[in-house]
Design a protein around this motif. Structure first.
Motif, mmCIF file in Angstrom:
data_model
loop_
_atom_site.group_PDB
_atom_site.id
_atom_site.type_symbol
_atom_site.label_atom_id
_atom_site.label_comp_id
_atom_site.label_asym_id
_atom_site.label_seq_id
_atom_site.Cartn_x
_atom_site.Cartn_y
_atom_site.Cartn_z
ATOM 1 N N ARG A 76 0.852 -1.204 0.000
ATOM 2 C CA ARG A 76 0.000 0.000 0.000
ATOM 3 C C ARG A 76 0.884 1.249 0.000
ATOM 4 O O ARG A 76 0.641 2.213 -0.706
ATOM 5 C CB ARG A 76 -0.945 -0.006 1.202
ATOM 6 C CG ARG A 76 -1.811 1.204 1.310
ATOM 7 C CD ARG A 76 -2.723 1.332 0.065
ATOM 8 N NE ARG A 76 -2.923 2.734 -0.207
ATOM 9 C CZ ARG A 76 -2.925 3.290 -1.417
ATOM 10 N NH1 ARG A 76 -2.773 2.586 -2.501
ATOM 11 N NH2 ARG A 76 -3.111 4.564 -1.566
ATOM 12 N N TRP A 77 1.943 1.205 0.812
ATOM 13 C CA TRP A 77 2.883 2.317 0.869
ATOM 14 C C TRP A 77 3.610 2.481 -0.470
ATOM 15 O O TRP A 77 3.760 3.602 -0.970
ATOM 16 C CB TRP A 77 3.879 2.084 2.014
ATOM 17 C CG TRP A 77 4.915 3.141 2.118
ATOM 18 C CD1 TRP A 77 4.742 4.439 2.532
ATOM 19 C CD2 TRP A 77 6.294 3.009 1.777
ATOM 20 N NE1 TRP A 77 5.947 5.105 2.467
ATOM 21 C CE2 TRP A 77 6.904 4.260 2.013
ATOM 22 C CE3 TRP A 77 7.061 1.960 1.307
ATOM 23 C CZ2 TRP A 77 8.254 4.475 1.787
ATOM 24 C CZ3 TRP A 77 8.414 2.174 1.086
ATOM 25 C CH2 TRP A 77 8.988 3.418 1.331
ATOM 26 N N VAL A 78 4.013 1.368 -1.074
ATOM 27 C CA VAL A 78 4.705 1.408 -2.366
ATOM 28 C C VAL A 78 3.769 1.951 -3.451
ATOM 29 O O VAL A 78 4.173 2.747 -4.300
ATOM 30 C CB VAL A 78 5.262 0.012 -2.743
ATOM 31 C CG1 VAL A 78 5.843 0.000 -4.146
ATOM 32 C CG2 VAL A 78 6.322 -0.424 -1.734
ATOM 33 N N ARG A 79 2.489 1.543 -3.407
ATOM 34 C CA ARG A 79 1.513 2.083 -4.377
ATOM 35 C C ARG A 79 1.381 3.599 -4.235
ATOM 36 O O ARG A 79 1.234 4.315 -5.224
ATOM 37 C CB ARG A 79 0.151 1.421 -4.209
ATOM 38 C CG ARG A 79 0.004 0.142 -4.996
ATOM 39 C CD ARG A 79 -1.432 -0.352 -5.045
ATOM 40 N NE ARG A 79 -1.994 -0.609 -3.721
ATOM 41 C CZ ARG A 79 -1.791 -1.704 -3.010
ATOM 42 N NH1 ARG A 79 -1.003 -2.665 -3.476
ATOM 43 N NH2 ARG A 79 -2.337 -1.858 -1.827
ATOM 44 N N SER A 80 1.430 4.078 -3.003
ATOM 45 C CA SER A 80 1.330 5.533 -2.800
ATOM 46 C C SER A 80 2.540 6.239 -3.407
ATOM 47 O O SER A 80 2.411 7.342 -3.950
ATOM 48 C CB SER A 80 1.169 5.879 -1.320
ATOM 49 O OG SER A 80 2.369 5.706 -0.615
ATOM 50 N N LEU A 81 3.713 5.615 -3.326
ATOM 51 C CA LEU A 81 4.903 6.182 -3.969
ATOM 52 C C LEU A 81 4.724 6.226 -5.481
ATOM 53 O O LEU A 81 5.108 7.201 -6.138
ATOM 54 C CB LEU A 81 6.148 5.371 -3.610
ATOM 55 C CG LEU A 81 6.578 5.364 -2.145
ATOM 56 C CD1 LEU A 81 7.780 4.451 -1.960
ATOM 57 C CD2 LEU A 81 6.861 6.758 -1.637
ATOM 58 N N GLU B 248 1.814 6.360 -7.117
ATOM 59 C CA GLU B 248 0.789 7.365 -7.416
ATOM 60 C C GLU B 248 1.350 8.781 -7.366
ATOM 61 O O GLU B 248 0.894 9.663 -8.090
ATOM 62 C CB GLU B 248 -0.382 7.225 -6.445
ATOM 63 C CG GLU B 248 -1.190 5.966 -6.662
ATOM 64 C CD GLU B 248 -2.129 5.658 -5.501
ATOM 65 O OE1 GLU B 248 -2.172 6.423 -4.512
ATOM 66 O OE2 GLU B 248 -2.830 4.629 -5.588
ATOM 67 N N LYS B 249 2.348 9.005 -6.523
ATOM 68 C CA LYS B 249 2.979 10.329 -6.398
ATOM 69 C C LYS B 249 4.142 10.496 -7.378
ATOM 70 O O LYS B 249 4.841 11.506 -7.342
ATOM 71 C CB LYS B 249 3.486 10.525 -4.977
ATOM 72 C CG LYS B 249 2.381 10.579 -3.951
ATOM 73 C CD LYS B 249 2.952 10.647 -2.551
ATOM 74 C CE LYS B 249 1.833 10.566 -1.525
ATOM 75 N NZ LYS B 249 2.366 10.531 -0.154
ATOM 76 N N SER B 250 4.346 9.497 -8.239
ATOM 77 C CA SER B 250 5.420 9.492 -9.239
ATOM 78 C C SER B 250 6.813 9.557 -8.609
ATOM 79 O O SER B 250 7.753 10.066 -9.221
ATOM 80 C CB SER B 250 5.235 10.630 -10.242
ATOM 81 O OG SER B 250 4.017 10.477 -10.926
ATOM 82 N N ILE B 251 6.945 9.036 -7.418
ATOM 83 C CA ILE B 251 8.249 8.966 -6.760
ATOM 84 C C ILE B 251 9.028 7.767 -7.289
ATOM 85 O O ILE B 251 10.251 7.817 -7.382
ATOM 86 C CB ILE B 251 8.078 8.915 -5.227
ATOM 87 C CG1 ILE B 251 7.442 10.222 -4.750
ATOM 88 C CG2 ILE B 251 9.396 8.630 -4.527
ATOM 89 C CD1 ILE B 251 7.049 10.246 -3.287
ATOM 90 N N ILE B 252 8.303 6.717 -7.652
ATOM 91 C CA ILE B 252 8.918 5.545 -8.273
ATOM 92 C C ILE B 252 8.213 5.282 -9.602
ATOM 93 O O ILE B 252 7.088 5.742 -9.826
ATOM 94 C CB ILE B 252 8.851 4.286 -7.369
ATOM 95 C CG1 ILE B 252 7.407 3.869 -7.109
ATOM 96 C CG2 ILE B 252 9.631 4.509 -6.084
ATOM 97 C CD1 ILE B 252 7.268 2.537 -6.380
ATOM 98 N N THR B 253 8.875 4.536 -10.468
ATOM 99 C CA THR B 253 8.291 4.194 -11.768
ATOM 100 C C THR B 253 7.527 2.871 -11.666
ATOM 101 O O THR B 253 7.656 2.137 -10.684
ATOM 102 C CB THR B 253 9.385 4.050 -12.835
ATOM 103 O OG1 THR B 253 10.213 2.935 -12.485
ATOM 104 C CG2 THR B 253 10.214 5.312 -12.964
ATOM 105 N N LYS B 254 6.779 2.571 -12.711
ATOM 106 C CA LYS B 254 6.040 1.304 -12.774
ATOM 107 C C LYS B 254 6.993 0.113 -12.733
ATOM 108 O O LYS B 254 6.705 -0.890 -12.077
ATOM 109 C CB LYS B 254 5.179 1.269 -14.042
ATOM 110 C CG LYS B 254 4.354 0.022 -14.194
ATOM 111 C CD LYS B 254 3.274 -0.078 -13.134
ATOM 112 C CE LYS B 254 2.397 -1.283 -13.420
ATOM 113 N NZ LYS B 254 1.574 -1.645 -12.290
ATOM 114 N N SER B 255 8.128 0.215 -13.403
ATOM 115 C CA SER B 255 9.078 -0.906 -13.387
ATOM 116 C C SER B 255 9.681 -1.086 -11.990
ATOM 117 O O SER B 255 9.918 -2.215 -11.566
ATOM 118 C CB SER B 255 10.171 -0.725 -14.444
ATOM 119 O OG SER B 255 11.011 0.350 -14.125
ATOM 120 N N GLU B 256 9.926 0.002 -11.279
ATOM 121 C CA GLU B 256 10.418 -0.104 -9.906
ATOM 122 C C GLU B 256 9.358 -0.733 -9.005
ATOM 123 O O GLU B 256 9.673 -1.567 -8.153
ATOM 124 C CB GLU B 256 10.822 1.268 -9.360
ATOM 125 C CG GLU B 256 12.063 1.828 -10.017
ATOM 126 C CD GLU B 256 12.323 3.259 -9.646
ATOM 127 O OE1 GLU B 256 13.506 3.595 -9.416
ATOM 128 O OE2 GLU B 256 11.368 4.072 -9.596
#
Length: 53
Positions: free
Chosen positions: A17-22, A24-32
């Motif tokens: 859930r925390w990673v999904r929030s990252l 959604e905020k474009s802090i990480i990419t889809k591949s990450e």
């Protein structure tokens, strides 16, 4: 379901859930996100075809 597996699923879902929030905020990419998800499934023993994933 055994309590140990239940606890692992809760931890997995909390982390993801925390990673999904990252994501959604474009802090990480889809591949990450995908790479992190793969690592977390191995860490918590969640099957790739689990309904909890």
């Amino acid at each position: 379901m055994k309590i140990e597996m239940f606890n692992k699923l809760i931890r997995y879902q909390t982390v993801m859930r925390w990673v999904r929030s990252l994501l959604e905020k474009s802090i990480i990419t889809k591949s990450e996100y995908t790479r992190i998800d793969t690592m977390m499934t191995k860490k918590y023993g969640v099957s790739s075809c689990s309904i909890f994933r």
